[in-house]
Design an enzyme around this catalytic site. Structure first.
Site, PDB file in Angstrom:
ATOM      1  CB  CYS A 198     -20.494  -1.467  29.459  1.00  9.83           C
ATOM      2  SG  CYS A 198     -18.787  -0.732  29.282  1.00  9.83           S
TER       3      CYS A 198
ATOM      4  CB  CYS B  75     -17.938   2.833  27.214  1.00  9.88           C
ATOM      5  SG  CYS B  75     -17.153   1.378  27.831  1.00  9.88           S
ATOM      6  CB  SER B  76     -22.117   1.220  25.137  1.00 15.44           C
ATOM      7  OG  SER B  76     -21.229   1.802  24.308  1.00 15.44           O
ATOM      8  CB  CYS B  77     -17.811  -3.045  26.508  1.00 14.84           C
ATOM      9  SG  CYS B  77     -16.423  -1.761  26.468  1.00 14.84           S
TER      10      CYS B  77
END
Length: 227
Positions: free
Chosen positions: A124, A127-129
Site C-alpha cells: 500500500c 498508507c497501510s491498507c
C-alpha cells in the site's frame, strides 16, 4: 498502471487512487495515530497498568498466529478444491466470506495466484491498507516508508532481502492496496504436499507468502520447525 523496475524484471504496478487518509509526509514512518498510541502505551506502562511484555505477546499472537490462520485456511482450500480456487479468483470477497471471514478492512478482496511465470506482491504505497479479516494485523515492515517505496522500484531486490530468489524469467507484479480493494496472494503449492488434508496444507501457508514477500513452506520445513 504499469511500470518497469530498475532490474528489468518488468513488474506491473497496479496503483489505485487513495483518498481516504491524511497521509502526511511519506518519509515519516509514524502517523499521528501511531504516535498517540505509543504515547498512551508509555503512560499506561509508567503507571503499571499494562505489562509491555504481555502486550507484545498479545500483539504477536494476533499479528502472526491467529490472523494469518484465516488466510491460510483460504489458501489451503483453494489448493485442494479447484472449484473453490476458480471462485476465489473470480470473486474473492464472496469465496472468503463463505468460510466465515468477513469484516472491516476486508469487504472488497481480490485474490491473485502465483505461478512459475508470474509472482505477485502486495503493498500500500500511500498508507497501510491491509486485509485484516484474513491476515490479522499488518507487520511493522509493511507499514514502513522504505518497503512502500522500494517494492515498487525494485521488487526483485526487496524479495531477495526476504530470502526469496526467483528465476529471472519470472515476472513480478506489484499490487497496490487501497481502502476499496485489498489483495490476497495465493502462493504456489509446495512440492511434497500431495495427499495432505486442508489442515496440514494450512500449516504450510505463512503470512508473508500471502503478501508475496515469502513462499509457502515445504512439509519437511514444517516438520523441522516442530521437531
Amino acid at each position: 498502471m504499469s511500470s518497469a523496475s530498475s532490474d528489468g524484471s518488468d513488474p506491473h504496478h497496479e496503483h489505485h487512487h487513495h483518498d481516504h487518509h491524511d497521509h502526511g509526509d511519506e518519509h515519516s514512518e509514524l502517523d499521528p495515530m501511531t504516535i498517540r498510541v505509543r504515547a498512551l502505551e508509555t503512560v499506561l506502562t509508567e503507571k503499571a497498568y499494562i505489562d509491555p511484555a504481555a502486550l507484545d505477546l498479545l500483539i504477536d499472537t494476533y499479528q502472526t498466529r491467529i490472523g494469518p490462520r484465516n488466510g491460510a485456511r483460504v489458501v489451503a482450500k483453494a489448493w485442494s478444491d479447484p472449484a473453490f480456487m476458480e471462485w476465489l479468483l473470480a470473486d474473492a470477497s464472496a469465496a472468503i466470506a463463505s468460510l466465515g471471514f468477513t469484516g472491516r478492512q476486508g469487504e472488497h478482496m481480490v485474490a491473485v495466484a502465483n505461478s512459475d511465470e508470474q509472482h505477485h506482491i502486495v503493498v500500500c504505497t500511500l498508507c497501510s491498507c491491509y486485509p485484516w479479516p484474513v491476515l490479522g494485523l499488518p507487520p511493522t515492515w509493511y507499514k514502513s516508508a522504505p518497503y512502500r517505496s522500494r517494492v515498487v522500484r525494485d521488487p526483485r531486490g526487496v524479495l531477495a532481502e526476504f530470502g526469496v530468489e526467483l528465476p529471472s524469467q519470472t515476472q513480478i507484479r506489484v499490487w497496490d492496496s487501497t481502502a476499496e480493494v485489498r489483495y490476497l496472494v495465493i502462493p504456489q503449492r509446495p512440492p511434497g504436499s500431495n495427499g495432505l488434508d486442508e489442515m496440514a496444507l494450512a500449516a504450510l501457508v505463512t503470512r508473508d507468502s500471502m503478501i508475496g514477500t515469502g513462499l509457502a513452506l515445504r512439509p519437511d520445513q514444517v516438520a523441522e520447525a516442530s521437531a
